[in-house]
Design a protein around this motif. Structure first.
Motif, PDB file in Angstrom:
ATOM      1  N   LEU A 157      11.632   3.133  12.927  1.00  0.00           N
ATOM      2  CA  LEU A 157      10.526   3.015  11.982  1.00  0.00           C
ATOM      3  C   LEU A 157      10.445   1.620  11.392  1.00  0.00           C
ATOM      4  O   LEU A 157      11.468   1.014  11.065  1.00  0.00           O
ATOM      5  N   VAL A 158       9.219   1.130  11.247  1.00  0.00           N
ATOM      6  CA  VAL A 158       8.981  -0.088  10.473  1.00  0.00           C
ATOM      7  C   VAL A 158       9.184   0.259   9.001  1.00  0.00           C
ATOM      8  O   VAL A 158       8.745   1.303   8.528  1.00  0.00           O
ATOM      9  N   LYS A 159       9.865  -0.609   8.289  1.00  0.00           N
ATOM     10  CA  LYS A 159      10.115  -0.335   6.876  1.00  0.00           C
ATOM     11  C   LYS A 159       8.912  -0.768   6.042  1.00  0.00           C
ATOM     12  O   LYS A 159       8.372  -1.863   6.228  1.00  0.00           O
ATOM     13  N   LEU A 160       8.486   0.097   5.139  1.00  0.00           N
ATOM     14  CA  LEU A 160       7.354  -0.218   4.277  1.00  0.00           C
ATOM     15  C   LEU A 160       7.808  -1.044   3.082  1.00  0.00           C
ATOM     16  O   LEU A 160       8.993  -1.084   2.750  1.00  0.00           O
ATOM     17  N   ASP A 161       6.855  -1.696   2.444  1.00  0.00           N
ATOM     18  CA  ASP A 161       7.125  -2.414   1.199  1.00  0.00           C
ATOM     19  C   ASP A 161       6.493  -1.645   0.049  1.00  0.00           C
ATOM     20  O   ASP A 161       5.631  -0.789   0.247  1.00  0.00           O
ATOM     21  N   ALA A 162       6.930  -1.934  -1.153  1.00  0.00           N
ATOM     22  CA  ALA A 162       6.481  -1.182  -2.325  1.00  0.00           C
ATOM     23  C   ALA A 162       4.999  -1.368  -2.607  1.00  0.00           C
ATOM     24  O   ALA A 162       4.363  -0.491  -3.200  1.00  0.00           O
ATOM     25  N   ASP A 163       4.412  -2.483  -2.186  1.00  0.00           N
ATOM     26  CA  ASP A 163       3.007  -2.773  -2.480  1.00  0.00           C
ATOM     27  C   ASP A 163       2.039  -2.255  -1.414  1.00  0.00           C
ATOM     28  O   ASP A 163       0.827  -2.427  -1.550  1.00  0.00           O
ATOM     29  N   GLY A 164       2.554  -1.694  -0.353  1.00  0.00           N
ATOM     30  CA  GLY A 164       1.686  -1.133   0.683  1.00  0.00           C
ATOM     31  C   GLY A 164       1.110  -2.159   1.639  1.00  0.00           C
ATOM     32  O   GLY A 164       0.217  -1.828   2.424  1.00  0.00           O
ATOM     33  N   LYS A 165       1.634  -3.406   1.611  1.00  0.00           N
ATOM     34  CA  LYS A 165       1.065  -4.450   2.466  1.00  0.00           C
ATOM     35  C   LYS A 165       1.354  -4.201   3.948  1.00  0.00           C
ATOM     36  O   LYS A 165       0.507  -4.474   4.800  1.00  0.00           O
ATOM     37  N   HIS A 166       2.544  -3.700   4.249  1.00  0.00           N
ATOM     38  CA  HIS A 166       2.882  -3.457   5.653  1.00  0.00           C
ATOM     39  C   HIS A 166       2.008  -2.352   6.245  1.00  0.00           C
ATOM     40  O   HIS A 166       1.549  -2.456   7.390  1.00  0.00           O
ATOM     41  N   LEU A 167       1.770  -1.296   5.463  1.00  0.00           N
ATOM     42  CA  LEU A 167       0.917  -0.216   5.938  1.00  0.00           C
ATOM     43  C   LEU A 167      -0.512  -0.714   6.130  1.00  0.00           C
ATOM     44  O   LEU A 167      -1.179  -0.379   7.119  1.00  0.00           O
ATOM     45  N   TYR A 168      -0.984  -1.546   5.207  1.00  0.00           N
ATOM     46  CA  TYR A 168      -2.314  -2.142   5.332  1.00  0.00           C
ATOM     47  C   TYR A 168      -2.408  -2.993   6.602  1.00  0.00           C
ATOM     48  O   TYR A 168      -3.382  -2.886   7.357  1.00  0.00           O
ATOM     49  N   ASP A 169      -1.387  -3.820   6.827  1.00  0.00           N
ATOM     50  CA  ASP A 169      -1.400  -4.680   8.015  1.00  0.00           C
ATOM     51  C   ASP A 169      -1.441  -3.855   9.298  1.00  0.00           C
ATOM     52  O   ASP A 169      -2.170  -4.190  10.248  1.00  0.00           O
ATOM     53  N   MET A 170      -0.659  -2.769   9.351  1.00  0.00           N
ATOM     54  CA  MET A 170      -0.644  -1.921  10.540  1.00  0.00           C
ATOM     55  C   MET A 170      -2.005  -1.270  10.759  1.00  0.00           C
ATOM     56  O   MET A 170      -2.491  -1.180  11.896  1.00  0.00           O
ATOM     57  N   PHE A 171      -2.641  -0.833   9.677  1.00  0.00           N
ATOM     58  CA  PHE A 171      -3.963  -0.212   9.786  1.00  0.00           C
ATOM     59  C   PHE A 171      -5.004  -1.212  10.264  1.00  0.00           C
ATOM     60  O   PHE A 171      -5.785  -0.930  11.190  1.00  0.00           O
ATOM     61  N   ILE A 172      -5.035  -2.391   9.651  1.00  0.00           N
ATOM     62  CA  ILE A 172      -6.036  -3.398  10.006  1.00  0.00           C
ATOM     63  C   ILE A 172      -5.831  -3.889  11.432  1.00  0.00           C
ATOM     64  O   ILE A 172      -6.809  -4.081  12.185  1.00  0.00           O
TER      65      ILE A 172
END
Length: 318
Positions: free
Chosen positions: A139-154
């Motif tokens: 799993l890719v580790k997420l960050d507290a601000d949600g930036k990694h999840l945003y980057d993966m979505f975009i």
């Protein structure tokens, strides 16, 4: 034409409203009372991402944790030993790993429909949340601000845009306000915010649809070639999958509409030798078996996930 648009809009809204009941329990290894903690219960959108729940889960279980100061980024979820990937929508994860029978088309046999209905007693879907031993190899580790999840979505949305239009400029040229609105619609699961931006992405002016963004998810057990078998033996990850992509045009060379059956026969003919009837496997999208006669372009308009992809689970038939 207006009637067709109305039907498309209603179907899209119905899919948007689809949800699953979840029962999330704290892993006994992270619980200071071993396994004596209340579960977190939620009715969660099929189209959404489990990564958007991490702060709520951290807050809910904080008074039961062995180490209360554990960081929210150490949180991860699994189902029966399978780490659940953050960038896969909940509906796809459920279709792949729940083991429940999908819904069948109206022309399916009554026995299959009854079986699907009976299997719904397995709901809510039971997941386990961990706050230690993060599986960084899976799993890719997420960050507290949600930036990694945003980057993966975009990034996923850009890839889908490139396939649809031959260029990623439609997503890249969104205004700052539109980009913010798109991500807000995902986080809030708000169709009124998502709809206008999605229309811009699916129907850019002066651009013809070139390819249909489709990803097929196959359990490694379905692999039949020697190469696939070798890959399987090397990959010991629980719940590991083979993700298959191919260029799928909206129409065939004969100018007939591309159907689910013709596309699957083109991409994985070993599992879909027939273009008209599922003989070995079924294609499942949003919890339902796709009729092979369905137009892939029509499906894209109503049934794509929020990132613009049709994420289709391939389920072997008994």
């Amino acid at each position: 034409m207006s009637s067709s648009r109305d039907v498309t809009s209603r179907l899209r809204q119905t899919i948007w409203n689809g949800s699953l009941p979840l029962e999330i329990r704290l892993h006994k290894g992270d619980c200071r009372t071993y396994d004596d903690s209340d579960p977190y219960l939620i009715q969660y959108p099929r189209l959404s991402y489990l990564g958007l729940l991490i702060h709520r889960l951290r807050a809910f279980f904080s008074n039961k944790l062995i180490y209360p100061d554990v960081d929210v980024t150490d949180l991860w979820l699994e189902h029966e030993g399978v780490p659940l990937k953050w960038h896969y929508p909940l509906g796809l994860l459920y279709d792949l790993y729940s083991g429940n029978e999908p819904a069948y088309p109206n022309d399916a046999t009554s026995s299959k429909v009854d079986t699907a209905a009976d299997d719904q007693v397995n709901l809510p879907w039971r997941l386990t949340v961990h706050f230690s031993d993060y599986p960084v190899e899976h799993l890719v580790k997420l960050d507290a601000d949600g930036k990694h999840l945003y980057d993966m979505f975009i990034n996923s949305a850009k890839e889908a845009d490139y396939l649809r239009n031959g260029t990623g400029r439609t997503v890249m040229s969104l205004s700052k306000e539109d980009s913010t609105q798109l991500w807000d619609s995902v986080q809030q699961h708000d169709f009124s915010l998502f709809g206008p931006i999605n229309q811009k992405l699916l129907n850019p002016q002066g651009v013809n649809l070139r390819h249909i963004p489709i990803k097929l998810y196959l359990p490694h057990a379905t692999s039949s070639s020697k190469a696939d078998a070798a890959a399987k033996s090397k990959d010991k990850a629980p719940g590991s999958l083979r993700v298959v992509q191919a260029l799928v045009t909206p129409a065939l060379s004969s100018r007939q509409p591309q159907t689910v059956g013709t596309a699957l026969n083109q991409i994985i003919p070993s599992l879909f030798p027939s273009r008209r009837s599922p003989l070995l496997a079924q294609a499942v999208l949003h919890g339902a078996v796709l009729p092979l006669a369905s137009s892939v372009e029509d499906l894209l308009r109503v049934a794509a996930y929020m990132d613009g992809w049709m994420h289709i689970a391939v389920i072997m038939m008994a």
